[in-house]
Design a protein around this motif. Structure first.
Motif, PDB file in Angstrom:
ATOM      1  N   PRO A  39       0.805  -1.227   0.000  1.00 42.41           N
ATOM      2  CA  PRO A  39       0.000   0.000   0.000  1.00 42.41           C
ATOM      3  C   PRO A  39       0.839   1.279   0.000  1.00 42.41           C
ATOM      4  CG  PRO A  39      -0.912  -1.591   1.526  1.00 42.41           C
ATOM      5  CD  PRO A  39       0.403  -2.139   1.090  1.00 42.41           C
ATOM      6  N   SER A  40       1.997   1.263   0.670  1.00 38.27           N
ATOM      7  CA  SER A  40       2.872   2.431   0.707  1.00 38.27           C
ATOM      8  C   SER A  40       4.289   1.947   0.999  1.00 38.27           C
ATOM      9  CB  SER A  40       2.408   3.441   1.766  1.00 38.27           C
ATOM     10  OG  SER A  40       2.522   2.874   3.063  1.00 38.27           O
ATOM     11  N   GLY A  41       5.195   2.880   1.165  1.00 39.06           N
ATOM     12  CA  GLY A  41       6.584   2.526   1.446  1.00 39.06           C
ATOM     13  C   GLY A  41       7.552   3.006   0.400  1.00 39.06           C
ATOM     14  N   GLY A  42       7.078   3.148  -0.850  1.00 38.40           N
ATOM     15  CA  GLY A  42       7.853   3.805  -1.896  1.00 38.40           C
ATOM     16  C   GLY A  42       8.959   3.007  -2.531  1.00 38.40           C
ATOM     17  N   GLU A  43       9.672   2.194  -1.761  1.00 39.73           N
ATOM     18  CA  GLU A  43      10.773   1.402  -2.310  1.00 39.73           C
ATOM     19  C   GLU A  43      10.867   0.081  -1.557  1.00 39.73           C
ATOM     20  OE1 GLU A  43      14.620   3.271  -1.697  1.00 39.73           O
ATOM     21  OE2 GLU A  43      13.766   4.563  -0.146  1.00 39.73           O
ATOM     22  N   ALA A  44      10.825  -1.003  -2.298  1.00 35.94           N
ATOM     23  CA  ALA A  44      10.994  -2.325  -1.696  1.00 35.94           C
ATOM     24  C   ALA A  44      12.488  -2.584  -1.550  1.00 35.94           C
ATOM     25  CB  ALA A  44      10.345  -3.384  -2.569  1.00 35.94           C
ATOM     26  N   LEU A  45      12.963  -2.675  -0.319  1.00 37.94           N
ATOM     27  CA  LEU A  45      14.391  -2.870  -0.082  1.00 37.94           C
ATOM     28  C   LEU A  45      14.782  -4.331  -0.089  1.00 37.94           C
ATOM     29  CD1 LEU A  45      15.203  -0.180   2.626  1.00 37.94           C
ATOM     30  CD2 LEU A  45      15.365  -0.037   0.139  1.00 37.94           C
ATOM     31  N   ILE A 189      15.581   0.660 -10.040  1.00 37.25           N
ATOM     32  CA  ILE A 189      16.741   0.231  -9.254  1.00 37.25           C
ATOM     33  C   ILE A 189      16.370  -1.092  -8.610  1.00 37.25           C
ATOM     34  CG2 ILE A 189      18.217   0.750  -7.275  1.00 37.25           C
ATOM     35  CD1 ILE A 189      17.544   3.731  -7.752  1.00 37.25           C
ATOM     36  N   ILE A 190      17.194  -2.110  -8.778  1.00 39.81           N
ATOM     37  CA  ILE A 190      16.952  -3.396  -8.130  1.00 39.81           C
ATOM     38  C   ILE A 190      17.700  -3.394  -6.802  1.00 39.81           C
ATOM     39  CG2 ILE A 190      17.226  -5.887  -8.262  1.00 39.81           C
ATOM     40  CD1 ILE A 190      17.029  -5.670 -11.293  1.00 39.81           C
ATOM     41  N   ASN A 191      16.957  -3.455  -5.714  1.00 37.41           N
ATOM     42  CA  ASN A 191      17.549  -3.396  -4.377  1.00 37.41           C
ATOM     43  C   ASN A 191      17.924  -4.760  -3.825  1.00 37.41           C
ATOM     44  OD1 ASN A 191      17.278  -0.516  -4.019  1.00 37.41           O
ATOM     45  ND2 ASN A 191      15.079  -0.862  -3.838  1.00 37.41           N
ATOM     46  N   VAL A 203      12.158  -9.961  -7.062  1.00 36.38           N
ATOM     47  CA  VAL A 203      12.993  -8.798  -7.341  1.00 36.38           C
ATOM     48  C   VAL A 203      12.367  -7.585  -6.661  1.00 36.38           C
ATOM     49  CG1 VAL A 203      14.071  -7.398  -9.137  1.00 36.38           C
ATOM     50  CG2 VAL A 203      13.592  -9.824  -9.576  1.00 36.38           C
ATOM     51  N   ALA A 204      13.046  -7.055  -5.643  1.00 35.56           N
ATOM     52  CA  ALA A 204      12.572  -5.877  -4.910  1.00 35.56           C
ATOM     53  C   ALA A 204      13.176  -4.631  -5.536  1.00 35.56           C
ATOM     54  CB  ALA A 204      12.974  -5.985  -3.445  1.00 35.56           C
ATOM     55  N   VAL A 205      12.331  -3.675  -5.886  1.00 40.57           N
ATOM     56  CA  VAL A 205      12.797  -2.539  -6.689  1.00 40.57           C
ATOM     57  C   VAL A 205      12.359  -1.202  -6.088  1.00 40.57           C
ATOM     58  CG1 VAL A 205      12.655  -3.974  -8.771  1.00 40.57           C
ATOM     59  CG2 VAL A 205      10.762  -2.426  -8.199  1.00 40.57           C
ATOM     60  N   SER A 206      12.924  -0.139  -6.663  1.00 40.66           N
ATOM     61  CA  SER A 206      12.500   1.216  -6.319  1.00 40.66           C
ATOM     62  C   SER A 206      12.728   2.127  -7.514  1.00 40.66           C
ATOM     63  CB  SER A 206      13.256   1.737  -5.093  1.00 40.66           C
ATOM     64  OG  SER A 206      14.646   1.781  -5.340  1.00 40.66           O
ATOM     65  N   THR A 213      15.938  10.565 -20.326  1.00 41.43           N
ATOM     66  CA  THR A 213      17.337  10.585 -19.884  1.00 41.43           C
ATOM     67  C   THR A 213      17.826   9.207 -19.425  1.00 41.43           C
ATOM     68  OG1 THR A 213      16.659  11.200 -17.630  1.00 41.43           O
ATOM     69  CG2 THR A 213      17.187  13.000 -19.163  1.00 41.43           C
ATOM     70  N   ASN A 214      16.912   8.223 -19.393  1.00 37.97           N
ATOM     71  CA  ASN A 214      17.204   6.875 -18.876  1.00 37.97           C
ATOM     72  C   ASN A 214      17.629   6.930 -17.419  1.00 37.97           C
ATOM     73  OD1 ASN A 214      17.255   4.048 -19.244  1.00 37.97           O
ATOM     74  ND2 ASN A 214      19.472   4.066 -19.510  1.00 37.97           N
ATOM     75  N   ARG A 215      17.140   7.916 -16.700  1.00 39.40           N
ATOM     76  CA  ARG A 215      17.452   8.045 -15.280  1.00 39.40           C
ATOM     77  C   ARG A 215      16.362   7.403 -14.427  1.00 39.40           C
ATOM     78  NH1 ARG A 215      18.179  14.344 -14.251  1.00 39.40           N
ATOM     79  NH2 ARG A 215      18.271  13.575 -12.098  1.00 39.40           N
ATOM     80  N   ILE A 216      16.718   7.109 -13.176  1.00 42.20           N
ATOM     81  CA  ILE A 216      15.755   6.634 -12.193  1.00 42.20           C
ATOM     82  C   ILE A 216      15.541   7.726 -11.156  1.00 42.20           C
ATOM     83  CG2 ILE A 216      15.282   4.955 -10.380  1.00 42.20           C
ATOM     84  CD1 ILE A 216      15.104   3.756 -13.141  1.00 42.20           C
ATOM     85  N   TYR A 217      14.281   8.080 -10.960  1.00 37.79           N
ATOM     86  CA  TYR A 217      13.911   9.063  -9.946  1.00 37.79           C
ATOM     87  C   TYR A 217      13.345   8.332  -8.739  1.00 37.79           C
ATOM     88  CZ  TYR A 217      11.249  12.699  -7.574  1.00 37.79           C
ATOM     89  OH  TYR A 217      10.734  13.546  -6.630  1.00 37.79           O
ATOM     90  N   CYS A 218      13.824   8.632  -7.556  1.00 44.31           N
ATOM     91  CA  CYS A 218      13.445   7.890  -6.356  1.00 44.31           C
ATOM     92  C   CYS A 218      13.346   8.827  -5.147  1.00 44.31           C
ATOM     93  CB  CYS A 218      14.503   6.821  -6.088  1.00 44.31           C
ATOM     94  SG  CYS A 218      14.096   5.631  -4.814  1.00 44.31           S
TER      95      CYS A 218
END
Length: 235
Positions: A39-45, A189-191, A203-206, A213-218
């Motif tokens: 539901p929330s957390g933003g990034e799976a570590l 990003i694969i954490n 696969v835990a990601v964020s 730009t092929n960038r990752i915004y986090c």
């Protein structure tokens, strides 16, 4: 684990938050991967457990549990500091508080057990037991029973001599001296990665991908955290 419980019998139990939310974000449309979302957390570590029974997902400040393959999630730990890590051994869930450490070249790991639970996160106890064999979890590698090794590869684009853009991570499978790219079409990003007893890869990601730009915004921690699970054994 029984000897550990004897040694911490005086530990203070911590009652976890047990709010359960229904997730509308399960995506089964890809032929090879299922996408789960807390539901929330933003990034799976990182992730621990098994999709067929009980699965835990650690975000920066929270640990979620699902027992119905991601259709609903229970918040079992909510801390005011992070990062969080989660590890399951037998009937015990460990809360890990550190990422990093001296584990060898290119190895990322979670360590420093601070709490543990023997009831799937309903309650937590302080972990006082400190030994050289304390539970540690390798995050960016996963060993398969056939001897192959799954590895996360991080990528970046230099901006100047001191900073870089973060680009999407990739996955490879190493078999003997041969390295093959794993088909993982999602840009994050694969954490952490983990294999279960059926050799399905988690696969835990964020991060969100910026195609121009092929960038990752986090990362917005009020948004869902995503975990991808392979539908079959990856070959």
């Amino acid at each position: 684990m029984k000897s550990l419980l004897v040694s911490v019998v005086a530990a203070i139990s911590i009652v976890a938050c047990t709010k359960t939310d229904v997730s509308p974000f399960i995506d089964n449309s890809n032929p090879d991967w299922i996408r789960l979302a807390t539901p929330s957390g933003g990034e799976a570590l990182n992730v621990a457990g098994n999709l067929d029974s009980t699965l835990f997902v650690a975000t920066m400040f929270k640990i979620y549990r699902t027992t119905d393959q991601g259709r609903s999630w229970t918040l079992v730990r909510d801390r005011n500091q992070g990062p969080n890590g989660v590890m399951v051994r037998n009937d015990t869930v460990f809360l890990l508080a550190n990422r990093g450490g001296n584990f060898g070249p290119a190895i990322k790991a979670a360590s420093n057990v601070v709490e543990f639970s023997t009831d799937a996160g309903q309650t937590w106890q302080k972990y006082w037991h400190r030994t050289s064999g304390e539970p540690t979890k390798i995050l960016n590698q996963a060993h398969a029973p056939d001897g192959s090794l799954y590895v996360v590869e991080d990528h970046s684009t230099p901006i100047n001599s001191i900073s870089s853009y973060v680009n999407p991570s990739t996955l490879v499978r190493q078999v003997n001296s041969e390295t093959k790219q794993v088909t993982f079409p999602f840009k994050h990003i694969i954490n952490a990665i983990e294999l279960d007893s059926k050799n399905r890869l988690y696969v835990a990601v964020s991060g969100d991908h910026l195609p121009e730009t092929n960038r990752i915004y986090c990362c917005d921690h009020d948004k869902p955290a995503f975990v991808y699970v392979s539908k079959n054994t990856l070959l």
